[in-house]
Scaffold this motif. Structure first.
Motif, PDB file in Angstrom:
ATOM      1  N   ASN A 141       0.815  -1.221   0.000  1.00  0.00           N
ATOM      2  CA  ASN A 141       0.000   0.000   0.000  1.00  0.00           C
ATOM      3  C   ASN A 141       0.848   1.271   0.000  1.00  0.00           C
ATOM      4  N   GLY A 142       1.995   1.222  -0.673  1.00  0.00           N
ATOM      5  CA  GLY A 142       2.852   2.390  -0.760  1.00  0.00           C
ATOM      6  C   GLY A 142       3.633   2.690   0.501  1.00  0.00           C
ATOM      7  N   LEU A 143       3.690   1.740   1.434  1.00  0.00           N
ATOM      8  CA  LEU A 143       4.372   1.960   2.704  1.00  0.00           C
ATOM      9  C   LEU A 143       5.290   0.789   3.033  1.00  0.00           C
ATOM     10  N   VAL A 144       6.333   1.100   3.810  1.00  0.00           N
ATOM     11  CA  VAL A 144       7.197   0.091   4.413  1.00  0.00           C
ATOM     12  C   VAL A 144       6.939   0.127   5.919  1.00  0.00           C
ATOM     13  N   LEU A 145       6.420  -0.965   6.464  1.00  0.00           N
ATOM     14  CA  LEU A 145       6.170  -1.048   7.895  1.00  0.00           C
ATOM     15  C   LEU A 145       7.360  -1.700   8.573  1.00  0.00           C
ATOM     16  N   VAL A 146       7.867  -1.031   9.602  1.00  0.00           N
ATOM     17  CA  VAL A 146       9.062  -1.495  10.298  1.00  0.00           C
ATOM     18  C   VAL A 146       8.750  -1.614  11.777  1.00  0.00           C
ATOM     19  N   ARG A 147       9.036  -2.781  12.324  1.00  0.00           N
ATOM     20  CA  ARG A 147       8.868  -3.017  13.749  1.00  0.00           C
ATOM     21  C   ARG A 147      10.237  -2.908  14.417  1.00  0.00           C
ATOM     22  N   SER A 148      10.368  -2.018  15.392  1.00  0.00           N
ATOM     23  CA  SER A 148      11.634  -1.863  16.110  1.00  0.00           C
ATOM     24  C   SER A 148      11.504  -2.462  17.501  1.00  0.00           C
ATOM     25  N   VAL A 149      12.642  -2.693  18.150  1.00  0.00           N
ATOM     26  CA  VAL A 149      12.667  -3.411  19.416  1.00  0.00           C
ATOM     27  C   VAL A 149      11.916  -2.673  20.520  1.00  0.00           C
ATOM     28  N   LEU A 183       1.593  -8.265   9.247  1.00  0.00           N
ATOM     29  CA  LEU A 183       0.986  -8.871   8.077  1.00  0.00           C
ATOM     30  C   LEU A 183       0.088  -7.837   7.405  1.00  0.00           C
ATOM     31  N   ILE A 184       0.326  -7.553   6.128  1.00  0.00           N
ATOM     32  CA  ILE A 184      -0.469  -6.584   5.378  1.00  0.00           C
ATOM     33  C   ILE A 184      -1.435  -7.338   4.477  1.00  0.00           C
ATOM     34  N   SER A 185      -2.734  -7.005   4.581  1.00  0.00           N
ATOM     35  CA  SER A 185      -3.747  -7.652   3.757  1.00  0.00           C
ATOM     36  C   SER A 185      -4.923  -6.702   3.564  1.00  0.00           C
ATOM     37  N   ASP A 186      -5.272  -6.430   2.313  1.00  0.00           N
ATOM     38  CA  ASP A 186      -6.442  -5.617   1.981  1.00  0.00           C
ATOM     39  C   ASP A 186      -6.461  -4.272   2.705  1.00  0.00           C
ATOM     40  N   GLY A 187      -5.315  -3.586   2.702  1.00  0.00           N
ATOM     41  CA  GLY A 187      -5.240  -2.255   3.279  1.00  0.00           C
ATOM     42  C   GLY A 187      -5.194  -2.207   4.788  1.00  0.00           C
ATOM     43  N   VAL A 188      -4.954  -3.349   5.424  1.00  0.00           N
ATOM     44  CA  VAL A 188      -4.890  -3.432   6.883  1.00  0.00           C
ATOM     45  C   VAL A 188      -3.596  -4.136   7.282  1.00  0.00           C
ATOM     46  N   ALA A 189      -2.962  -3.657   8.349  1.00  0.00           N
ATOM     47  CA  ALA A 189      -1.794  -4.318   8.924  1.00  0.00           C
ATOM     48  C   ALA A 189      -2.203  -4.995  10.221  1.00  0.00           C
TER      49      ALA A 189
END
Length: 376
Positions: A141-149, A183-189
């Motif tokens: 969706n045009g984004l990079v989702l990053v999880r940090s510690v 997890l990205i699916s149908d515009g939802v993380a």
């Protein structure tokens, strides 16, 4: 590999604060003798980098595969042949694995850097998270989702790495290191969190759509009350399912977050599902199948107990799990019976095998070995 790498609650997955001794960790079951009832073959093999304790999960695209290897190797492979289209050596160690879409290849580092490359291997931009990145970025969706510690989910633009939004909630005092990507699916993380929570975030603005309790902390000590979701949730047929360490496995309605069913379980490896079942590896090394609509127990395979199994992957009519000695075990999805077994390079397989096609999966070992296995 020493038992400290695959015990139960005392140190599995490296508690962020003081761990006790693991000298009393159970001995792993001996490798079961398996009659080869299914034909398995290596379609191609490759390798990247050296040995690592990080969870470098391959990212699968339409016709490419992005892989990371210790300490600082990044490559884009041809999906059909495994041949490298390009390989890059970074000037800093990779920690967070790799994310991929049809334009970008993205990795994270211990310094909190997020580095994006084009599909031709050109570095495009660098962004910075608020702390070290040990989970693979998720791209969509045009984004990079990053999880940090530190527990923050940061959303960066795929175009230039600009921060678009972030999500963060208070974390408990004791938790597990979380290697799970959103997890990205149908515009939802969908994001699994410490203390047994799962949230659904709107990709456009980070708004919380719902916040569901998958498991509730129990026990007297802080260690007993660790109930973290440390594996990526799975979504199918309008349901989202997740499993917590020392907690429960549960499925919720993807739209509303309404709890559909729960069952006692404990896992740090994760789960998968199809139209009939939810399949998980528990913290004692049993592979468990549950009915997808009710949570009713279908079967349990415990002959691989304490062999530090990966989460299962679906391949054709079978499930595939891998263990701490690099052995691959194919199980019948109907009853959990063994149908095939193959070695790899002797190194532990921590991340779940990644489906490439209906009957083909990709396995990456802790030594950086890459194996595309087919089954008939």
């Amino acid at each position: 590999m020493s038992m400290k790498h695959f015990g139960i609650a005392s140190c599995v997955l490296l508690l962020l604060t003081a761990c006790g001794t693991t000298s009393n960790a159970p001995e792993p079951n001996s490798l079961p003798v398996v009659a080869q009832k299914a034909a398995t073959s290596v379609r191609w093999s490759s390798s990247i980098g050296g040995s690592t304790d990080y969870r470098f999960r391959p990212a699968i695209g339409r016709d490419t595969i992005a892989v990371a290897g210790a300490p600082n190797q990044l490559a884009l492979l041809d999906k059909a042949s495994g041949q490298a289209r390009w390989t890059v050596t970074l000037d800093r160690p990779i920690a967070g694995g790799v994310g991929l879409d049809d334009k970008l290849v993205v990795v994270g580092t211990l310094k909190g850097e997020v580095i994006a490359f084009s599909h031709t291997g050109q570095q495009l931009w660098t962004a910075r998270a608020t702390s070290e990145v040990i989970a693979p970025p998720a791209v969509g969706n045009g984004l990079v989702l990053v999880r940090s510690v530190d527990g923050r989910i940061s959303a960066f633009s795929t175009e230039d790495g600009a921060l678009k939004w972030f999500y963060q909630r208070q974390q408990p005092g004791l938790l597990l290191r979380n290697f799970a990507a959103p997890l990205i699916s149908d515009g939802v993380a969908y994001v699994g969190l410490p203390a047994g929570r799962m949230v659904a975030l709107n990709m456009a603005d980070g708004r919380v759509r719902w916040d569901a309790p998958i498991a509730l902390p129990r026990g007297v000590s802080e260690l007993e009350r660790v109930t973290d979701i440390v594996a990526t949730p799975v979504v199918a047929n309008g349901n989202v399912c997740a499993v917590a360490f020392q907690g429960r496995v549960a499925c919720v309605d993807a739209q509303s977050g309404t709890l559909l069913w729960t069952r006692e379980a404990s896992s740090w490896s994760g789960l998968t599902m199809d139209e009939q079942g939810v399949y998980l590896t528990d913290d004692k090394g049993a592979v468990v199948a549950l009915d997808r609509t009710t949570g009713r127990n279908l079967w349990r395979q415990d002959k691989l107990a304490f062999r530090a199994l990966s989460a299962p992957a679906i391949t054709g009519p079978y499930l595939l799990v891998a263990d701490f000695e690099g052995y691959l075990h194919w199980l019948n999805r109907e009853d959990g019976a063994f149908v095939a077994q193959r070695p790899t390079d002797g190194a532990r397989v921590v991340v779940p095998p990644q489906p490439l096609a209906d009957d083909l999966v990709l396995v990456q070992t802790a030594k950086g070995g890459l194996y595309a296995y087919g089954v008939k």
